[in-house]
Design a protein around this motif. Sequence first.
Motif, mmCIF file in Angstrom:
data_model
loop_
_atom_site.group_PDB
_atom_site.id
_atom_site.type_symbol
_atom_site.label_atom_id
_atom_site.label_comp_id
_atom_site.label_asym_id
_atom_site.label_seq_id
_atom_site.Cartn_x
_atom_site.Cartn_y
_atom_site.Cartn_z
ATOM 1 N N VAL A 111 -2.331 3.404 -1.263
ATOM 2 C CA VAL A 111 -2.811 2.028 -1.128
ATOM 3 C C VAL A 111 -1.691 1.157 -0.576
ATOM 4 O O VAL A 111 -0.554 1.207 -1.048
ATOM 5 N N ILE A 112 -2.011 0.393 0.444
ATOM 6 C CA ILE A 112 -1.002 -0.494 1.056
ATOM 7 C C ILE A 112 -1.449 -1.939 0.850
ATOM 8 O O ILE A 112 -2.576 -2.307 1.175
ATOM 9 N N ASP A 113 -0.576 -2.761 0.269
ATOM 10 C CA ASP A 113 -0.885 -4.179 0.048
ATOM 11 C C ASP A 113 0.181 -5.050 0.692
ATOM 12 O O ASP A 113 1.367 -4.727 0.653
ATOM 13 N N THR A 114 -0.258 -6.187 1.213
ATOM 14 C CA THR A 114 0.703 -7.155 1.755
ATOM 15 C C THR A 114 1.394 -7.851 0.585
ATOM 16 O O THR A 114 0.753 -8.217 -0.399
ATOM 17 N N LYS A 115 2.693 -7.994 0.678
ATOM 18 C CA LYS A 115 3.430 -8.710 -0.363
ATOM 19 C C LYS A 115 3.026 -10.179 -0.354
ATOM 20 O O LYS A 115 2.753 -10.746 0.706
#
Lengths: 305, 305
Positions: free
Chosen positions: B41-45
């Motif tokens: 899972v990739i999330d924007t900071k």
Amino acid sequence: MEKIDLKLLKEIAELEGTPQGAYNIRKNGGAGGRACTEHIVIDTKTDKPGIDIRIAPGTQHESVHIPVIITETGLTELVYNDFFIGEDCDVDIIAGCGIHNTGCETSQHDGVHTFYVGKNSRVRYVERHYGEGEGSGARIMNPQTIVYLEEGASINMETTQIRGIDSTKRETKVVAGAGAEVVITEKLLTHGAQTAESDMEIILQGEDSSGRVISRSVAQDTSQQVFYPRMTGEARCFGHVQCDSIIMGNAKIKSIPAIIADSMEAQLIHEAAIGRIAGDQITKLMTLGLTEEEAEEKILEGFLQ
Amino acid sequence: MEKIDLKLLKEIAELEGTPQGAYNIRKNGGAGGRACTEHIVIDTKTDKPGIDIRIAPGTQHESVHIPVIITETGLTELVYNDFFIGEDCDVDIIAGCGIHNTGCETSQHDGVHTFYVGKNSRVRYVERHYGEGEGSGARIMNPQTIVYLEEGASINMETTQIRGIDSTKRETKVVAGAGAEVVITEKLLTHGAQTAESDMEIILQGEDSSGRVISRSVAQDTSQQVFYPRMTGEARCFGHVQCDSIIMGNAKIKSIPAIIADSMEAQLIHEAAIGRIAGDQITKLMTLGLTEEEAEEKILEGFLQ
């Protein structure tokens, strides 16, 4: 000379009594004897503590001994010795300092030795450091060695510090001209809470100059050692630095060499290794009848040979 | 995507168009596409520029591509990417940055990548840097990589910077837990008036941890390179640092490694060599029909392979 002086002289310069050839013995900050030869003249400096040693061009197979012995507690000295070596010489220079400290104050000898080595001359320079005495006073030595090698000159420098020196900070700088050759062999053993630092800079400035540094050390107990050998190649040259250390007990060793190529024609190599005595080496010697301690001692002896 | 984007992606990540698996493409400081998978899972900071990548425990044979491309002149960015890798994973992470600068202002990408690698996980991390563009604006990249390896974890890190980056200052720090393994392979070629500095710190903290650094570099023209690889052994461990550099033209190379043994059970080795291409290697290839330039190119290619 007293018995203790003779023992220190033997430890640091392998001398039985007074040396052959030119010599200058410094004892507790004063004069302990001097001899010059036809080609080697020793003069006391007039502006600061120390001596000037002048070696005439063409001097062959002669030696100069300049041992320093300290048997007083609380003596601290800084001495400057300058060596002016003419062209085409081949000489041995044996320095060294022995401290016997039975007191509770620090005994310290800091020597700054500068060598100006003339064209095509060969110098062998041996320096031994030794400390003893059951006093609580520290034994400290901070030698500084600066060498300028003219065209085709060479220095073969052997430094040894085996036991007894509580703190040492060694600084060595050699600048090699065209075709000049530097070989430095450094041997060091620290124990107890001793500290030792060796800062070395070899500048291969001239075409076809070469440098080789071999450093072997053993750190025991809680002693600490730091090595900073730096080799810079500024012309067509070859340089090799090799540092091997054995670590024991709770000792700490840092090896931070630098090789710096400022010329495309510089060839520089560095190797360093830190490790403990291999277990199988000890086992092998124990099967030959040695105790573990004797086996360890034998291995260290061979390593520092 | 534009043609220039595709070319940069190919150079830095060997990609033909969009990657397989999880990815996040950053283009000129903004979003250029993203895909997650069941396990990654990739999330924007939300607090600063950058992304969080979370890889679920047990994720096997998956990959994450996070290329950065910059085609605007005058863009300067600092990005934080954090990787949280669960236990028992085996993943490939492919990062990289390509700058195409046709303008006269500096384009700069500074990336701070932090990896938290869970127990017994294996990570392969590949990072390529590439610059192009006929503009006078500088192309600058300052990557910072920080890796924490839990028990039995490993990272195999390959960094490559071949041509086109005017200035780079690379910082790498790895802390290895018990039984953890670090392998870093660094490849660097600088030319023109480029400068590159690589500062590396490997801390072998856990029992039976191991580290290996292989650095190969070529410095051409008037470019300058400085290497500071440091390996510290704090427990029973094995570390090996090997740096080989080829120097050409009027380039300058400094290699200043450090091996630091804080434990008697640390075994550390360092080797470094700086030199030019051997003349007989070139002659040999020229007898096979290559021009001198082609021979040189072939040798460098092999060296940086």
